[in-house]
Write an enzyme that holds these catalytic residues in place. Structure first.
Site, PDB file in Angstrom:
ATOM      1  N   ASN A  87       0.722  -1.322   0.087  1.00  0.00           N
ATOM      2  CA  ASN A  87       0.189   0.109   0.353  1.00  0.00           C
ATOM      3  C   ASN A  87       0.932   1.508   0.177  1.00  0.00           C
ATOM      4  OD1 ASN A  87      -2.114   2.381   0.646  1.00  0.00           O
ATOM      5  ND2 ASN A  87      -2.881   1.337   2.374  1.00  0.00           N
TER       6      ASN A  87
ATOM      7  N   LYS B  72       0.220   4.402  -0.278  1.00  0.00           N
ATOM      8  CA  LYS B  72      -0.530   5.719   0.096  1.00  0.00           C
ATOM      9  C   LYS B  72      -0.038   6.822  -0.279  1.00  0.00           C
ATOM     10  CE  LYS B  72      -0.394   3.201   4.324  1.00  0.00           C
ATOM     11  NZ  LYS B  72      -0.443   3.936   6.428  1.00  0.00           N
TER      12      LYS B  72
ATOM     13  N   HIS C  28      -9.945   1.594   4.255  1.00  0.00           N
ATOM     14  CA  HIS C  28      -8.661   1.403   5.527  1.00  0.00           C
ATOM     15  C   HIS C  28      -8.705   2.497   6.018  1.00  0.00           C
ATOM     16  CE1 HIS C  28      -4.070   2.464   6.659  1.00  0.00           C
ATOM     17  NE2 HIS C  28      -4.100   1.388   6.000  1.00  0.00           N
TER      18      HIS C  28
ATOM     19  N   GLU D 139      -7.041   4.982   7.058  1.00  0.00           N
ATOM     20  CA  GLU D 139      -6.731   6.642   6.980  1.00  0.00           C
ATOM     21  C   GLU D 139      -8.172   6.566   6.209  1.00  0.00           C
ATOM     22  OE1 GLU D 139      -3.121   5.507   5.409  1.00  0.00           O
ATOM     23  OE2 GLU D 139      -2.405   4.771   7.624  1.00  0.00           O
TER      24      GLU D 139
ATOM     25  N   GLU E  31      -6.207  -4.427  10.109  1.00  0.00           N
ATOM     26  CA  GLU E  31      -4.796  -4.014  10.272  1.00  0.00           C
ATOM     27  C   GLU E  31      -5.179  -2.583  12.271  1.00  0.00           C
ATOM     28  OE1 GLU E  31      -2.352  -2.553   6.788  1.00  0.00           O
ATOM     29  OE2 GLU E  31      -4.448  -1.176   7.036  1.00  0.00           O
TER      30      GLU E  31
ATOM     31  N   GLY F 160       2.206   1.660  10.968  1.00  0.00           N
ATOM     32  CA  GLY F 160       3.152   3.416  10.011  1.00  0.00           C
ATOM     33  C   GLY F 160       3.876   3.534  12.117  1.00  0.00           C
TER      34      GLY F 160
ATOM     35  N   SER G 121       2.983  -2.041   9.973  1.00  0.00           N
ATOM     36  CA  SER G 121       4.578  -2.279  10.625  1.00  0.00           C
ATOM     37  C   SER G 121       5.534  -3.545  10.549  1.00  0.00           C
ATOM     38  CB  SER G 121       5.192  -1.791  11.762  1.00  0.00           C
ATOM     39  OG  SER G 121       4.446  -0.506  12.615  1.00  0.00           O
TER      40      SER G 121
HETATM   41  P1  PGA Z   1       1.955   0.218   7.535  1.00  0.00           P
HETATM   42  O1  PGA Z   1       1.401   0.590   6.475  1.00  0.00           O
HETATM   43  O2  PGA Z   1       3.113  -1.051   7.091  1.00  0.00           O
HETATM   44  O3  PGA Z   1       3.828   1.282   7.324  1.00  0.00           O
HETATM   45  O4  PGA Z   1       2.312   0.038   9.222  1.00  0.00           O
HETATM   46  C1  PGA Z   1       0.056  -0.699   6.628  1.00  0.00           C
HETATM   47  C2  PGA Z   1      -1.175  -0.080   6.093  1.00  0.00           C
HETATM   48  O5  PGA Z   1      -1.559   1.231   6.399  1.00  0.00           O
HETATM   49  O6  PGA Z   1      -1.489  -1.094   5.067  1.00  0.00           O
END
Ligand code: PGA
Length: 279
Positions: free
Chosen positions: A31, A33, A121, A123, A193, A199, A239
């Site tokens: 992803n 982003k 997601h 976010e 997640e 993150g 992560s």
């Molecule tokens: P990350 O993000 O691996 O940077 O923690 C995962 C995601 O939000 O899909």
């Protein structure tokens, strides 16, 4: 349908019975982003694709590049007929067309050659106020246009610490997915997640992730039946890196990963795909 003509493997199976004989697919989805200019994105894809060809047998794992919308068509073209690699959008609109400035319909996404779309997601739930009802409509729009939804779910730190976090995540699935027919449910990909692990460098432990994945599979089985639940890949996200991937993928109900930060480094992403292929 899109211009990318190699279809994800579930399309090879015509009915639920055939599919139930198959092991669950291992999937690692990057992803990206809101990262990478158009040129940087093509550069990243051009690094990743030959490494995947050299090092990962497509029969052992599926790799997905979740790019910004403006990269989709070009990355799909780069992939061409390379087996086992697909492109995903990070969102689609729930409606087919119209005066929605800045949006992209599922039909438009599919026309780029994308095979998957990441939906729900955390976010987007947070910053774009996406509700469970809206996500149910987006899931329908995706399927209606031949896209496979990678449906994200997960709890906040506050929910994890102060509430019944398993019931919370189960309810996210019920609200946005349980209207689907069994035939469509079979095609779903789910990504768990925990928001507190996205993150942050903090990963759920292998056991914490497995606990949730097992509970979600049981929840899916309760509604769609065990045969369907046994086929749906449930990815872990938050992560994930080459150093923790093998431990997570060693868990019975963890079928791969949705990878943010580490998907921006070609070697890291490919090593996570390799870990999934070897699990
Ligand atoms: P990350 O993000 O691996 O940077 O923690 C995962 C995601 O939000 O899909």
């Amino acid at each position: 349908m899109g211009i990318h003509c190699i279809l994800p493997t579930f399309d090879l199976f015509t009915n639920e019975k055939d599919k139930s004989l198959m092991a669950r697919q291992k999937i690692v989805a990057g992803n990206w982003k809101m990262n990478k200019t158009y040129q940087q994105g093509l550069e990243l894809a051009s690094e990743v694709l030959p490494m995947l060809k050299d090092e990962v047998l497509p029969s052992q794992a599926t790799a997905i590049l979740g790019t910004p919308a403006i990269h989709l068509a070009a990355v799909a073209k780069l992939i061409g007929s390379q087996a086992g690699v697909y492109v995903a959008a990070q969102n689609c609109h729930d409606l087919g067309q119209g005066a929605y400035t800045g949006e992209h319909s599922a039909d438009m996404i599919a026309s780029t050659g994308a095979a998957y779309v990441i939906l729900g997601h955390s976010e987007r739930r947070q910053y774009n106020h996406e509700t469970e009802g809206l996500l149910a409509k987006k899931v329908d729009a995706a399927f209606a246009n031949g896209l496979i939804p990678i449906f994200c779910c997960g709890e906040s730190l506050e929910t994890r610490e102060h509430a019944d976090y398993i019931s919370f995540v189960k309810a996210q699935l019920s609200a946005s997915l349980f209207h689907l027919s069994k035939d469509l449910a079979l095609k779903l990909v789910i990504a768990y997640e925990p928001i507190w692990a996205i993150g942050t460098g903090k990963t759920a432990s292998d056991e914490q992730a497995q606990e949730m994945h097992a509970a979600l599979r049981q929840h899916l089985a309760g509604h769609f039946g065990q045969n369907v639940a046994d086929i749906i890949p449930i990815l872990y996200g938050g992560s994930v890196k080459p150093s923790n991937a093998a431990g997570l993928f060693g868990q019975a109900d963890i079928d791969g990963a949705l990878v943010g930060g580490a998907s921006l480094q070609s070697r890291d992403f490919v090593n996570i795909v390799k870990a999934a292929a070897q699990a």
